[in-house]
Enzyme design. Structure first.
Site, PDB file in Angstrom:
ATOM      1  N   ARG A 227       0.801  -1.319   0.021  1.00  0.00           N
ATOM      2  CA  ARG A 227      -0.144   0.250  -0.127  1.00  0.00           C
ATOM      3  C   ARG A 227       0.903   1.122  -0.177  1.00  0.00           C
ATOM      4  O   ARG A 227       1.894   1.155   0.740  1.00  0.00           O
ATOM      5  CB  ARG A 227      -0.758  -0.082   1.195  1.00  0.00           C
ATOM      6  CG  ARG A 227      -2.012  -0.855   1.100  1.00  0.00           C
ATOM      7  CD  ARG A 227      -3.086  -0.423   0.191  1.00  0.00           C
ATOM      8  NE  ARG A 227      -4.112  -1.455   0.094  1.00  0.00           N
ATOM      9  CZ  ARG A 227      -4.378  -2.273  -0.808  1.00  0.00           C
ATOM     10  NH1 ARG A 227      -3.456  -2.617  -1.623  1.00  0.00           N
ATOM     11  NH2 ARG A 227      -5.517  -3.093  -0.796  1.00  0.00           N
ATOM     12  N   HIS A 275      -0.181   0.487  -9.633  1.00  0.00           N
ATOM     13  CA  HIS A 275      -0.985  -0.575  -8.706  1.00  0.00           C
ATOM     14  C   HIS A 275      -1.621  -1.679  -9.376  1.00  0.00           C
ATOM     15  O   HIS A 275      -2.949  -1.854  -9.642  1.00  0.00           O
ATOM     16  CB  HIS A 275      -2.096   0.314  -8.135  1.00  0.00           C
ATOM     17  CG  HIS A 275      -2.786  -0.501  -6.798  1.00  0.00           C
ATOM     18  ND1 HIS A 275      -2.870  -0.009  -5.806  1.00  0.00           N
ATOM     19  CD2 HIS A 275      -2.714  -1.751  -6.701  1.00  0.00           C
ATOM     20  CE1 HIS A 275      -3.421  -0.701  -4.767  1.00  0.00           C
ATOM     21  NE2 HIS A 275      -3.252  -1.879  -5.341  1.00  0.00           N
TER      22      HIS A 275
HETATM   23  O1  LIG Z   1      -4.777  -3.796  -4.187  1.00  0.00           O
HETATM   24  C1  LIG Z   1      -5.162  -4.893  -4.297  1.00  0.00           C
HETATM   25  C2  LIG Z   1      -5.660  -5.806  -3.259  1.00  0.00           C
HETATM   26  O2  LIG Z   1      -5.662  -5.637  -2.228  1.00  0.00           O
HETATM   27  O3  LIG Z   1      -5.873  -6.767  -3.828  1.00  0.00           O
END
Ligand SMILES: O=CC(=O)O
Length: 312
Positions: A227, A275
Site C-alpha cells: 500500500r 498498482h
Molecule cells: O491492491 C489490491 C488488493 O488489495 O488486492
C-alpha cells in the site's frame, strides 16, 4: 441477496458475473433501488461513506481485494465478518511481480541501462543470487508465495512478521525486536505487509538507513507492492537521490493515481507501475466468493475472516 458495490472501476460486469454463478440467488448493485434490509452479503471495493446504510441483515462483507484496509478504515463498517480474497492466481501474480523486480535489481539493471544510454561498455559484475538477501516484510499468503518463488532462484531469504513464522529456507524475524536485525542483513527489501496503524509509514528514511550496504554496488533496494501509505514518498525521493537507496520499485503510492507532478516519475532509479502487481481477476474472485456464499448458506463457516483487532 448479494449487493455488489465496486468503486473506481465498472461495477456492472462484477454484478453480471455474480448473477450468473449465484442464480437463482438474487444479486443487486449499489444505487439500483433495492431494499437494503434484504441484503445478506455485500461484495465491496473502496466503499463510499453510505455504502452500508440500512444493511441490517448482513451476514458478511466480502472484500474484492486481498488488502482490507479501505474496509477497516470505513467509519460505518458493520459488525458482520469481513472475508478477504485469497486465491492462487492472485498470489502467483504478486510473486511474478516480486520475482521480476528482485532479479532485475540483483542483475544491476539500473547501472547497465544508464551505461547503455551513455554508450559505455561497463563490465560491472552482478552479485550471485545466493549472495543477495531478500527481506520480505509480511509473511502471509503473498509473502510466503514470493519466498517460495525466490528460493529456487538461489536468493537468501529472510522474513519479518508480527509473529515468528517457521518457513523452510527463510530466516524468520518477528516484530518489534527483530526489525533492526532483519533490516541489517537485507539487500532487497520487499514490502507485502497489510496496512494498519502499526505499519503505516514503515518505509521511511530510518528504515532505509538500516538496510545492508556493500552487496549491491548502487545501494540497497526497496520494492513496495502493498500500500502507498506504507511509504513516506518525500523520504524515498531523498534516499534515491542521495544514494541511501540504490533503486526502488513502487507499485503503490500515497495518492493514486500518482500525481503528474510527483518527483518520483523522473527519478531514473525508481521503477513505477500503476498498482497492477496483483489485480483481482473477475472470474477467480467471483468463483471464490460464490463458493463461500453457497457454503455459508449451506451452514458452513466463513474462511479467511479478518481479525478486527489485528486489522487484517
Ligand atoms: O491492491 C489490491 C488488493 O488489495 O488486492
Amino acid at each position: 441477496m448479494l449487493l455488489v458495490h465496486v468503486t473506481g472501476q465498472d461495477q456492472a460486469p462484477w454484478a453480471a458475473a455474480f448473477a450468473e454463478t449465484l442464480a437463482p440467488y438474487p444479486v443487486v448493485q449499489h444505487g439500483d433501488g433495492h431494499d437494503p434490509a434484504e441484503v445478506e452479503y455485500i461484495f465491496a471495493w473502496k466503499p463510499v461513506p453510505d455504502a452500508f446504510e440500512g444493511l441490517g441483515n448482513l451476514k458478511a462483507v466480502l472484500s474484492m481485494g486481498a488488502g482490507v484496509d479501505a474496509l477497516m478504515q470505513h467509519p460505518r463498517l458493520p459488525a458482520a465478518p469481513v472475508v478477504r480474497f485469497v486465491a492462487d492466481d492472485l498470489s502467483q501474480r504478486m510473486s511474478d511481480y516480486v520475482v521480476a523486480h528482485v532479479t532485475m535489481h540483483q542483475r544491476l539493471f539500473t547501472s547497465f541501462r544508464s551505461a547503455q544510454r551513455a554508450h559505455r561498455w561497463d563490465q560491472i559484475k552482478p552479485p550471485l543470487a545466493r549472495d543477495v538477501t531478500v527481506g520480505i516484510m509480511g509473511m502471509g499468503e503473498l509473502g510466503q508465495r514470493a519466498a517460495q518463488s525466490l528460493g529456487p532462484l538461489g536468493f537468501a531469504l529472510r522474513g519479518w512478521s508480527r509473529s515468528r513464522k517457521s518457513i523452510d529456507g527463510v530466516t524468520s524475524f518477528a516484530e518489534p525486536d527483530g526489525f533492526d536485525a532483519f533490516l541489517g542483513g537485507t539487500d532487497i527489501l520487499v514490502n507485502l505487509l497489510p496496512l494498519t496503524p502499526d505499519t503505516a509509514g514503515i518505509l521511511n528514511r530510518t528504515t532505509f538507513g538500516k538496510l545492508r550496504r556493500g552487496v549491491l554496488p548502487g545501494g540497497p533496494v526497496v520494492i513496495n507492492a502493498a500500500r502507498g501509505k506504507h511509504q513516506r514518498e518525500a523520504d524515498l525521493v531523498d534516499a534515491l537521490r542521495d544514494g541511501t537507496l540504490g533503486a526502488a520499485s513502487l507499485d503503490v503510492f500515497e495518492t493514486e493515481p500518482l500525481p503528474a507532478d510527483s518527483p518520483l516519475w523522473d527519478i531514473e532509479n525508481c521503477y513505477i507501475t500503476p498498482h497492477i502487481s496483483a489485480v483481482s481477476d473477475i472470474k477467480s474472485c467471483v468463483d471464490y466468493f460464490t463458493r463461500i456464499i453457497q457454503a455459508h448458506e449451506g451452514g458452513g463457516a466463513l474462511p479467511h475472516v479478518v481479525d478486527r483487532a489485528r486489522g487484517y
